[in-house]
Design a protein around this motif. Structure first.
Motif, PDB file in Angstrom:
ATOM      1  N   TYR A  32      45.279  30.201  45.100  1.00  0.00           N
ATOM      2  CA  TYR A  32      46.458  29.907  44.294  1.00  0.00           C
ATOM      3  C   TYR A  32      46.227  30.550  42.936  1.00  0.00           C
ATOM      4  N   LEU A  33      46.995  31.587  42.638  1.00  0.00           N
ATOM      5  CA  LEU A  33      46.867  32.319  41.390  1.00  0.00           C
ATOM      6  C   LEU A  33      48.010  31.952  40.456  1.00  0.00           C
ATOM      7  N   ILE A  34      47.707  31.745  39.185  1.00  0.00           N
ATOM      8  CA  ILE A  34      48.730  31.479  38.179  1.00  0.00           C
ATOM      9  C   ILE A  34      48.697  32.637  37.193  1.00  0.00           C
ATOM     10  N   SER A  35      49.859  33.251  36.973  1.00  0.00           N
ATOM     11  CA  SER A  35      49.927  34.423  36.121  1.00  0.00           C
ATOM     12  C   SER A  35      51.287  34.500  35.440  1.00  0.00           C
ATOM     13  N   ALA A  36      51.321  35.172  34.308  1.00  0.00           N
ATOM     14  CA  ALA A  36      52.598  35.434  33.633  1.00  0.00           C
ATOM     15  C   ALA A  36      53.274  36.655  34.243  1.00  0.00           C
ATOM     16  N   SER A  37      52.851  37.033  35.419  1.00  0.00           N
ATOM     17  CA  SER A  37      53.441  38.155  36.125  1.00  0.00           C
ATOM     18  C   SER A  37      54.888  37.856  36.476  1.00  0.00           C
ATOM     19  N   GLY A  38      55.673  38.915  36.583  1.00  0.00           N
ATOM     20  CA  GLY A  38      57.051  38.768  37.009  1.00  0.00           C
ATOM     21  C   GLY A  38      58.037  38.651  35.878  1.00  0.00           C
ATOM     22  N   MET A  39      57.597  38.870  34.632  1.00  0.00           N
ATOM     23  CA  MET A  39      58.518  38.712  33.496  1.00  0.00           C
ATOM     24  C   MET A  39      59.428  39.917  33.285  1.00  0.00           C
ATOM     25  N   PRO A  40      59.206  41.138  33.489  1.00  0.00           N
ATOM     26  CA  PRO A  40      57.946  41.820  33.794  1.00  0.00           C
ATOM     27  C   PRO A  40      57.076  41.993  32.547  1.00  0.00           C
ATOM     28  N   ILE A  52      44.814  40.335  43.378  1.00  0.00           N
ATOM     29  CA  ILE A  52      45.348  40.288  44.741  1.00  0.00           C
ATOM     30  C   ILE A  52      44.642  41.322  45.616  1.00  0.00           C
ATOM     31  N   ASN A  53      44.479  42.539  45.113  1.00  0.00           N
ATOM     32  CA  ASN A  53      43.790  43.578  45.890  1.00  0.00           C
ATOM     33  C   ASN A  53      42.353  43.183  46.188  1.00  0.00           C
ATOM     34  N   HIS A  54      41.667  42.599  45.210  1.00  0.00           N
ATOM     35  CA  HIS A  54      40.280  42.170  45.421  1.00  0.00           C
ATOM     36  C   HIS A  54      40.206  41.083  46.496  1.00  0.00           C
ATOM     37  N   ILE A  55      41.065  40.091  46.399  1.00  0.00           N
ATOM     38  CA  ILE A  55      41.056  39.004  47.388  1.00  0.00           C
ATOM     39  C   ILE A  55      41.346  39.550  48.780  1.00  0.00           C
ATOM     40  N   LYS A  56      42.323  40.451  48.898  1.00  0.00           N
ATOM     41  CA  LYS A  56      42.666  41.013  50.204  1.00  0.00           C
ATOM     42  C   LYS A  56      41.525  41.861  50.774  1.00  0.00           C
ATOM     43  N   ILE A  64      47.693  33.880  50.031  1.00  0.00           N
ATOM     44  CA  ILE A  64      47.714  33.947  48.568  1.00  0.00           C
ATOM     45  C   ILE A  64      49.052  33.441  48.059  1.00  0.00           C
ATOM     46  N   TYR A  65      48.975  32.409  47.217  1.00  0.00           N
ATOM     47  CA  TYR A  65      50.144  31.938  46.479  1.00  0.00           C
ATOM     48  C   TYR A  65      50.038  32.502  45.076  1.00  0.00           C
ATOM     49  N   LEU A  66      51.139  32.986  44.557  1.00  0.00           N
ATOM     50  CA  LEU A  66      51.191  33.443  43.173  1.00  0.00           C
ATOM     51  C   LEU A  66      52.225  32.605  42.449  1.00  0.00           C
ATOM     52  N   ASP A  67      51.750  31.807  41.504  1.00  0.00           N
ATOM     53  CA  ASP A  67      52.634  31.013  40.667  1.00  0.00           C
ATOM     54  C   ASP A  67      52.967  31.890  39.477  1.00  0.00           C
ATOM     55  N   ILE A 127      41.802  27.784  42.771  1.00  0.00           N
ATOM     56  CA  ILE A 127      42.929  28.032  41.874  1.00  0.00           C
ATOM     57  C   ILE A 127      42.404  28.889  40.733  1.00  0.00           C
ATOM     58  N   HIS A 128      43.164  29.912  40.359  1.00  0.00           N
ATOM     59  CA  HIS A 128      42.741  30.816  39.290  1.00  0.00           C
ATOM     60  C   HIS A 128      43.858  31.003  38.272  1.00  0.00           C
ATOM     61  N   LEU A 129      43.550  30.778  37.004  1.00  0.00           N
ATOM     62  CA  LEU A 129      44.453  31.127  35.907  1.00  0.00           C
ATOM     63  C   LEU A 129      44.143  32.560  35.521  1.00  0.00           C
ATOM     64  N   LEU A 130      45.103  33.453  35.638  1.00  0.00           N
ATOM     65  CA  LEU A 130      44.885  34.865  35.324  1.00  0.00           C
ATOM     66  C   LEU A 130      45.457  35.179  33.946  1.00  0.00           C
ATOM     67  N   GLY A 131      44.759  35.997  33.208  1.00  0.00           N
ATOM     68  CA  GLY A 131      45.220  36.343  31.868  1.00  0.00           C
ATOM     69  C   GLY A 131      44.948  35.187  30.927  1.00  0.00           C
ATOM     70  N   GLY A 132      45.921  34.805  30.173  1.00  0.00           N
ATOM     71  CA  GLY A 132      45.738  33.665  29.292  1.00  0.00           C
ATOM     72  C   GLY A 132      46.395  33.825  27.945  1.00  0.00           C
ATOM     73  N   GLY A 133      46.943  34.997  27.664  1.00  0.00           N
ATOM     74  CA  GLY A 133      47.627  35.201  26.394  1.00  0.00           C
ATOM     75  C   GLY A 133      48.843  34.309  26.240  1.00  0.00           C
TER      76      GLY A 133
END
Length: 159
Positions: A32-40, A52-56, A64-67, A127-133
């Motif tokens: 379960y990944l949490i990211s500010a992705s998709g804003m873009p 995602i590429n590393h996990i795959k 893989i869930y992407l929040d 669960i992983h928090l990605l980024g953080g800004g």
């Protein structure tokens, strides 16, 4: 010493030698990944793509869930990833005051959506928090993301 006559036919069969080992399949894991992705947001999108590429690569059959902030946009950026925005919405809905434990103390007081989405974490391996800004005083509600990750991690013994 063994002698063979010309008229006697003998076949010698040697066992086939294989030099390649058969890989054992890796167990299916759920991330379960949490990211500010998709804003873009180019930086968060690239960071998320790297994870995602590393996990795959390491776990080819992983779920893989992407929040993401905007799961509709994110779903067009990443293949074979289930895009949701559960924790982003939940962090906003919980507000800045009070503890997560108190707010989740009686799960039947939670709306159905929250109860159903919470079930995802029962089968999640990490669960992983990605980024953080995006976790700062400007967006104080996003601080709840850290608390939510901790809460679900403890509740489902991922730690």
């Amino acid at each position: 010493m063994v002698f063979f006559s010309k008229n006697e036919k003998k076949e010698i069969v040697e066992p086939l030698q294989t030099t390649t080992s058969i890989p054992t399949p890796s167990p299916q894991k759920t991330f379960y990944l949490i990211s500010a992705s998709g804003m873009p947001n180019y930086g968060d999108d690239m960071l998320t793509r790297g994870w995602i590429n590393h996990i795959k690569r390491v776990y080819p059959n992983a779920i893989i869930y992407l929040d993401a902030v905007d799961p509709l946009v994110a779903s067009n950026l990443y293949d074979d990833v289930k895009c949701v925005n559960f924790l982003w919405q939940l962090a906003q809905a919980l507000g800045e005051n009070g503890s997560i434990e108190d707010k989740f103390s009686d799960e039947y007081l939670l709306p159905l959506r929250e109860r159903l989405m919470s079930n995802i974490f029962e089968d999640t391996d990490s669960i992983h928090l990605l980024g953080g800004g995006y976790i700062n005083e400007l967006w104080a509600a996003n601080l709840r993301l850290i608390e939510l990750v901790s809460y679900f991690g403890k509740k489902n013994t991922m730690c």
